[in-house]
Design an enzyme around this catalytic site. Structure first.
Site, PDB file in Angstrom:
ATOM      1  N   SER A  13       0.844  -1.195   0.000  1.00 25.70           N
ATOM      2  CA  SER A  13       0.000   0.000   0.000  1.00 25.70           C
ATOM      3  C   SER A  13       0.875   1.239   0.000  1.00 25.70           C
ATOM      4  O   SER A  13       2.083   1.179   0.249  1.00 25.70           O
ATOM      5  CB  SER A  13      -0.927   0.016   1.228  1.00 25.70           C
ATOM      6  OG  SER A  13      -0.164   0.136   2.415  1.00 25.70           O
ATOM      7  N   ARG A  15       0.802   5.666   1.057  1.00 26.60           N
ATOM      8  CA  ARG A  15       0.141   6.708   1.853  1.00 26.60           C
ATOM      9  C   ARG A  15       0.749   8.064   1.495  1.00 26.60           C
ATOM     10  O   ARG A  15       1.914   8.139   1.087  1.00 26.60           O
ATOM     11  CB  ARG A  15       0.356   6.501   3.369  1.00 26.60           C
ATOM     12  CG  ARG A  15      -0.330   5.293   3.952  1.00 26.60           C
ATOM     13  CD  ARG A  15       0.490   4.042   3.876  1.00 26.60           C
ATOM     14  NE  ARG A  15       1.836   4.169   4.369  1.00 26.60           N
ATOM     15  CZ  ARG A  15       2.168   4.147   5.669  1.00 26.60           C
ATOM     16  NH1 ARG A  15       1.238   3.985   6.587  1.00 26.60           N
ATOM     17  NH2 ARG A  15       3.428   4.263   6.036  1.00 26.60           N
ATOM     18  N   HIS A 235      15.155   5.015  -0.168  1.00 27.02           N
ATOM     19  CA  HIS A 235      14.890   3.619   0.169  1.00 27.02           C
ATOM     20  C   HIS A 235      14.123   3.646   1.485  1.00 27.02           C
ATOM     21  O   HIS A 235      14.576   4.231   2.474  1.00 27.02           O
ATOM     22  CB  HIS A 235      16.185   2.828   0.325  1.00 27.02           C
ATOM     23  CG  HIS A 235      15.952   1.387   0.651  1.00 27.02           C
ATOM     24  ND1 HIS A 235      16.901   0.604   1.253  1.00 27.02           N
ATOM     25  CD2 HIS A 235      14.872   0.591   0.483  1.00 27.02           C
ATOM     26  CE1 HIS A 235      16.423  -0.623   1.420  1.00 27.02           C
ATOM     27  NE2 HIS A 235      15.183  -0.639   0.967  1.00 27.02           N
ATOM     28  N   ASP A 236      12.960   3.018   1.521  1.00 30.13           N
ATOM     29  CA  ASP A 236      12.093   3.159   2.690  1.00 30.13           C
ATOM     30  C   ASP A 236      12.786   2.734   3.975  1.00 30.13           C
ATOM     31  O   ASP A 236      12.546   3.320   5.047  1.00 30.13           O
ATOM     32  CB  ASP A 236      10.764   2.429   2.499  1.00 30.13           C
ATOM     33  CG  ASP A 236      10.905   0.983   2.049  1.00 30.13           C
ATOM     34  OD1 ASP A 236      12.011   0.425   2.082  1.00 30.13           O
ATOM     35  OD2 ASP A 236       9.869   0.404   1.649  1.00 30.13           O
ATOM     36  N   THR A 237      13.688   1.744   3.905  1.00 28.17           N
ATOM     37  CA  THR A 237      14.393   1.354   5.132  1.00 28.17           C
ATOM     38  C   THR A 237      15.344   2.444   5.592  1.00 28.17           C
ATOM     39  O   THR A 237      15.534   2.644   6.804  1.00 28.17           O
ATOM     40  CB  THR A 237      15.150   0.039   4.927  1.00 28.17           C
ATOM     41  OG1 THR A 237      14.252  -0.950   4.418  1.00 28.17           O
ATOM     42  CG2 THR A 237      15.741  -0.474   6.232  1.00 28.17           C
TER      43      THR A 237
END
Length: 477
Positions: A13, A15, A235-237
């Site tokens: 998902s 957001r 990078h989301d991490t």
């Protein structure tokens, strides 16, 4: 207080989250949520990146109407996947990293450079979907011949919004095409692999201003005023690690979502043979830090199990399953959560039952016991990774921070504390968005200081829950 917007794209998902920053705190407000649903076509599994872009930009339109003085926006997303471009045109939807085509890419790369030498260059854990393997597969099919550009997913969103083509460093470090700890494409490696250097955009640091959303995009998506896009730890991490409220170098983190990333922050990479064999990776972090971590399969095991049950008419709610798991016996059988057979989409419960059969162990009898087995197996994998971190870095770990969606799961946090024998501090749940927002805020001068200063804002802004490790006797209760 001033407000910035984070576009946070996850594997299931996305957001758009507003963050108001000031007075030593950050407050969040979600203005848009949308699904990320891959699409299987005759040629393989793809991301529907056009729908993602449209949903994200409509979300920024909503954000601009709710916050007329919005200061800026930035995108973070998962790593390794990319789009090929010809001029302004995208050549087909990007492949999903779980697509099976990567297998031939691994063989092609390892024919040119062995796994041990490759690790000494890029420091990455071997995962069959790493970008260099995907690019090798694209090269063998002739797909690269038609392209004149390459962009990772968050950079693609930024390009469509602003017209600027770049590669943000933390995400570029996950491609395998950069020497560990450096910030330039590895031209020699690209040459050895027969990959085109000219496709790759310039690498930029987190906190780089790309420019304003273009007038065409503002009109298309109802964005009411001009504000700039910047880079963050895209990078989301990398953004999640910024959002870890740690206070010293004796902490480990678990960024727990579809994947679980178990690691610590270091000033320089660890490129030993022992680290390679332990399957640890060295990825770029914000402010030049190294994210020394291991990929563990993560809550994908649960989400794919629930999806498999739903296909046969057994609709199950996660919250109800977790309650059943908490009531299940503690001595459930466990399995190797990192078994590569658990990576592709498919019938996860049957695959896990096969692992038990191979051990000569009776599988869990109920769904509650099955879910507890998954959580205990994940906790054991986390504990193994943290013990490896201590061994490979020489640093003792005294606290574990668990952030992301898994921080809501009290049973997982408790089992992890017991398995590690260490306190587990849970939260914030939205660590990725928080890290994105704080790096933006610093770029725009709304906040100052190093990562430790940003993390102190996290610690003072969000409730944290600590699970203390129990004795072996207590854990049986």
């Amino acid at each position: 207080m001033k407000t910035v917007a984070a576009v946070d794209l996850g594997a299931t998902s996305g957001r758009v989250i507003l963050g108001s920053v000031g007075h030593g705190e950050v407050t969040l407000r979600t203005v848009a949520r949308f699904p990320n649903t891959p699409v299987r076509l005759p040629d393989g599994l793809h991301w529907d990146v056009l729908s993602l872009y449209s949903a994200a930009m409509h979300g920024l339109g909503t954000a601009s109407r709710e916050e007329p003085e919005l200061v800026g926006a930035a995108v973070d997303a998962w790593a390794v996947d990319y789009a090929l471009l010809l001029g302004d045109r995208m050549i087909g939807n990007p492949y999903h990293y779980r697509d099976a085509r990567t297998e031939r890419g691994v063989a092609a790369v390892h024919a040119a450079i062995g796994p041990d030498e490759l690790y000494r260059r890029n420091g990455l854990q071997h995962l069959p979907f790493n970008t260099l393997f995907q690019l090798a597969a694209s090269a063998s099919s002739g797909a690269l011949d038609a392209a004149d550009g390459f962009l990772l997913i968050p950079d693609l969103i930024g390009y469509w919004a602003t017209g600027q083509r770049v590669a943000e460093r933390t995400n570029a470090s996950t491609t395998g095409l950069i020497r560990a700890g450096e910030n330039e494409w590895d031209a020699e490696l690209l040459s050895r692999l027969g990959l085109r250097y000219d496709l790759l955009p310039p690498i930029v640091e987190p906190g780089t201003q790309l420019g304003p959303v273009s007038p065409v995009m503002r009109e298309e998506f109802g964005i009411r005023h001009v504000f700039p896009f910047t880079t963050v730890g895209s990078h989301d991490t990398a953004s999640a690690v910024v959002g870890v409220p740690s206070t010293g170098d004796d902490a480990a983190y678990i960024s727990c979502g579809t994947w679980s990333l178990v690691g610590t922050e270091l000033p320089s990479p660890v490129l030993t043979e022992e680290a390679r064999l332990a399957r640890f990776t060295n990825e770029g972090g914000v402010d030049g830090r190294i994210r020394f971590l291991k990929n563990v399969m993560g809550l994908w095991l649960l989400s794919e199990s629930i999806r498999s049950w739903a296909k046969v008419g057994e609709q199950e709610d996660l919250e109800h399953l977790l309650k059943q798991a908490a009531d299940a016996p503690a001595d459930v059988p466990v399995f190797d959560a990192n078994d590569p057979r658990l990576l592709p989409p498919g019938d996860m419960p049957t695959r896990i039952e096969t692992l038990f059969t191979e051990q000569g162990v009776r599988p869990p009898a109920t769904m509650g016991e099955f879910v507890r087995s998954v959580l205990q197996s994940l906790a054991n994998a986390y504990a193994d990774a943290i013990r490896d971190i201590e061994r490979l870095t020489g640093r003792p770990i005294r606290t574990v921070h668990l952030v992301g969606g898994g921080a809501r799961n009290e049973l997982l946090c408790r089992l992890t504390a017991d398995a590690c024998g260490l306190p587990v501090v849970a939260g914030p749940v939205e660590a990725t968005a928080v890290g994105n927002l704080l790096v933006q805020a610093r770029t725009h001068g709304l906040i100052t200081g190093d990562l430790e200063a940003l993390r102190s804002v996290v610690a003072s802004s969000f409730p944290l829950r600590t699970s203390a490790p129990r004795t072996s006797t207590d854990a049986k209760d």
